[in-house]
Design an enzyme around this catalytic site. Sequence first.
Site, PDB file in Angstrom:
ATOM      1  N   HIS A 131      32.134  29.117  38.048  1.00 27.82           N
ATOM      2  CA  HIS A 131      32.949  28.931  39.247  1.00 27.82           C
ATOM      3  C   HIS A 131      32.809  27.519  39.809  1.00 27.82           C
ATOM      4  O   HIS A 131      33.761  26.961  40.353  1.00 27.82           O
ATOM      5  CB  HIS A 131      32.545  29.971  40.293  1.00 27.82           C
ATOM      6  CG  HIS A 131      33.443  30.012  41.492  1.00 27.82           C
ATOM      7  ND1 HIS A 131      34.805  30.204  41.390  1.00 27.82           N
ATOM      8  CD2 HIS A 131      33.185  29.871  42.816  1.00 27.82           C
ATOM      9  CE1 HIS A 131      35.342  30.187  42.606  1.00 27.82           C
ATOM     10  NE2 HIS A 131      34.376  29.985  43.479  1.00 27.82           N
TER      11      HIS A 131
ATOM     12  N   ASP B 157      34.340  31.075  34.487  1.00 31.22           N
ATOM     13  CA  ASP B 157      34.202  31.514  35.881  1.00 31.22           C
ATOM     14  C   ASP B 157      34.267  33.034  35.919  1.00 31.22           C
ATOM     15  O   ASP B 157      35.337  33.617  35.763  1.00 31.22           O
ATOM     16  CB  ASP B 157      35.332  30.893  36.712  1.00 31.22           C
ATOM     17  CG  ASP B 157      35.234  31.236  38.194  1.00 31.22           C
ATOM     18  OD1 ASP B 157      34.406  32.095  38.574  1.00 31.22           O
ATOM     19  OD2 ASP B 157      35.995  30.633  38.980  1.00 31.22           O
TER      20      ASP B 157
ATOM     21  N   SER C 270      38.722  28.529  45.351  1.00 26.96           N
ATOM     22  CA  SER C 270      37.942  29.710  45.713  1.00 26.96           C
ATOM     23  C   SER C 270      38.492  30.308  47.016  1.00 26.96           C
ATOM     24  O   SER C 270      39.693  30.557  47.108  1.00 26.96           O
ATOM     25  CB  SER C 270      36.472  29.291  45.830  1.00 26.96           C
ATOM     26  OG  SER C 270      35.631  30.382  45.988  1.00 26.96           O
TER      27      SER C 270
END
Lengths: 397, 397
Positions: free
Chosen positions: A368, A335, A149
């Site tokens: 995610h 995601d 991320s």
Amino acid sequence: MTLIAEPRSMHFAEPLPLRSGASVRGYDLAYETYGRLNADRSNAVLICHALNASHHVAGVYPGQEKSEGWWDTMIGPGKPVDTDRFFVIGVNNLGSCFGSTGPMHTNPDTGRIYGADFPVVTVEDWVDAQARLLDGLGIARLAAVMGGSLGGMQALSWTLQYPQRVANAAVIASAPNLTAENIAFNEVARRAIVTDPDFHGGHFYAHGVVPRRGLRIARMIGHITYLSDDVMNEKFGRSLRATPLPASDEAPSPDAVLAAAGLGYRYTTQDVEFQIESYLRYQGDKFSEYFDANTYLLITRALDYFDPALRHGGNLSKALAAATARFLLVSFTTDWRFSPARSREIVKALLDNRRSVTYAEIDAPHGHDAFLLEDARYLSLVRAWFDRIAAALEAKA
Amino acid sequence: MTLIAEPRSMHFAEPLPLRSGASVRGYDLAYETYGRLNADRSNAVLICHALNASHHVAGVYPGQEKSEGWWDTMIGPGKPVDTDRFFVIGVNNLGSCFGSTGPMHTNPDTGRIYGADFPVVTVEDWVDAQARLLDGLGIARLAAVMGGSLGGMQALSWTLQYPQRVANAAVIASAPNLTAENIAFNEVARRAIVTDPDFHGGHFYAHGVVPRRGLRIARMIGHITYLSDDVMNEKFGRSLRATPLPASDEAPSPDAVLAAAGLGYRYTTQDVEFQIESYLRYQGDKFSEYFDANTYLLITRALDYFDPALRHGGNLSKALAAATARFLLVSFTTDWRFSPARSREIVKALLDNRRSVTYAEIDAPHGHDAFLLEDARYLSLVRAWFDRIAAALEAKA
């Protein structure tokens, strides 16, 4: 064998110039290391963290069994990033609220708590600060840098800012920049915090309050976007929250019996009716007790600002020409915050530059969040990639 | 020819029993009608509204050119729902803040403003109230009922609650119930409102304040979910908000010149940096000036609660067995709030019951908002479906 973690701190007297034009001086970075640095100092792996994490990446603190690091599934003795072979470094970023200098600390220039005056920090600034930490540890070149991320953005930026100092880079569940929708979600969360009357323009510390309402809303929004629609339906669906029957000698009403079984609506706009609501409120409450509001603003802004292609007229291939590392890119099918399509943009830009890239799209239901979870295919893939790096290092030694 | 709209109101003295067990008495419903009811009273079309709309469906108010109804692209003389052929009725739902009795009105039982004490209303309750309005207008049976989103849920519920009173039903961009993710977004929006200190437990009217902060956040969240990621990227992308150069005799700094061109970051966590932020703040501000906070809670809850399959053990096919209408279902490819998959669930359940269904998935970039926008294929489709209904009526006459 349990990996024991020990938090450390390094002080930096020299000012760090920031992309905004401001600088920070007299700051500390909290970090942890796991495993041993080898004789030629070539086996270091830097782990970069995302929004809600810290330098405590792996292992547990002595006597605290439940204190596992945030990527403990990935890093440790015999794990995919094997601390028996690598010297792993976790570092808390500047502006965070978990040990490194941030908005809760005193500004040496004014003698007052920074609060909202803490300068805006970018992914590039964090990488500069991390490079200085490596200098302090006597590490000239990383065997690898890795992050998921926002951490993946740092790993990518390492390869552009310090190409000669990174042999390999693992960029997980990341993106070359945020989409308008991502920025929009960040902005709503920030507005919830900034407009909370307890925020006091970011100087709430002096008032002895915390903008908890805003932090709760921010975290609830975040949480929705970390999960996939599928996993939310599977975990919670439309299940109602069961209500205990009132203690009474009289027979309960049919409605009360239904509610106790989680089967009947109670018809309320302000109380919890569905389990998903209860879950989100709990996550929001918990977060508001430990996370700093100013840090939340800084970190979401660093996400918004990251955009290496900006200085290259939006051409990501040109932007990534500077990178010389070998890459691992991983994305997760469900995601929607950092979708596979965004990882593929990075892969394409690297291939345009004829760089070495391993790319995998993991079919995982968790959205995610998947990058933090245990998934056998994902972990084996990362293991294989690091095995190759370790083998090459050991062959040289 | 411009269609002129005239708002009306009907009073109902008899209490309306609600699904919650409560009831409302002495209430008014605001409504508008367009076109003429034919001799055998068979050409009435009822339009049901979604969250942020009203009885003002089509046309303009005299002397107010910009006052078009919210579905004016769809309804009017010569339009897909042709008011030269149909008698169209728009009705504002109970609990709304646009004219019908709602939380801002006085509770006849207490003499005080309802506020948060306004009873929880459901889609089914609204349909009951709409049926009474039709009784008052002398309409026994609708040629069609039509609605988008939450309005589509009402149209679907009409076919189950009053199958004998609906010949045709158009259910646009809707769903048989909300997913956990949808409920989650509604809950965050409600929490933002309820935890705003100006909400005062829902009795803010007496305090002379409005929970504007909460309403703004609620609207910003809503707005993100109405649009698609694609259309947000196309409309706003990562464009920066240009800043006017400060008026000064001195030459501006290079940074100021870049910012004026919308090309440079200003490095701020609280000010607007990206255009998408400015857009969302504007939408939030505007909404907070006219929408009632208690209405927001009621309407989002009605969305959460709608679930006709619940009383049939989750079996939608069983739930829809009661429907006898002919159906039009429309969904939009980029609508992630009420995705095509959810419309297909309804289509399948209707087909399981061998009902007549026309279904179209419109390839539109605009997300959930698409159902309100002008799209030639979408409008032609609806036109063709209503033409068939009008032709059948005219053949009988």
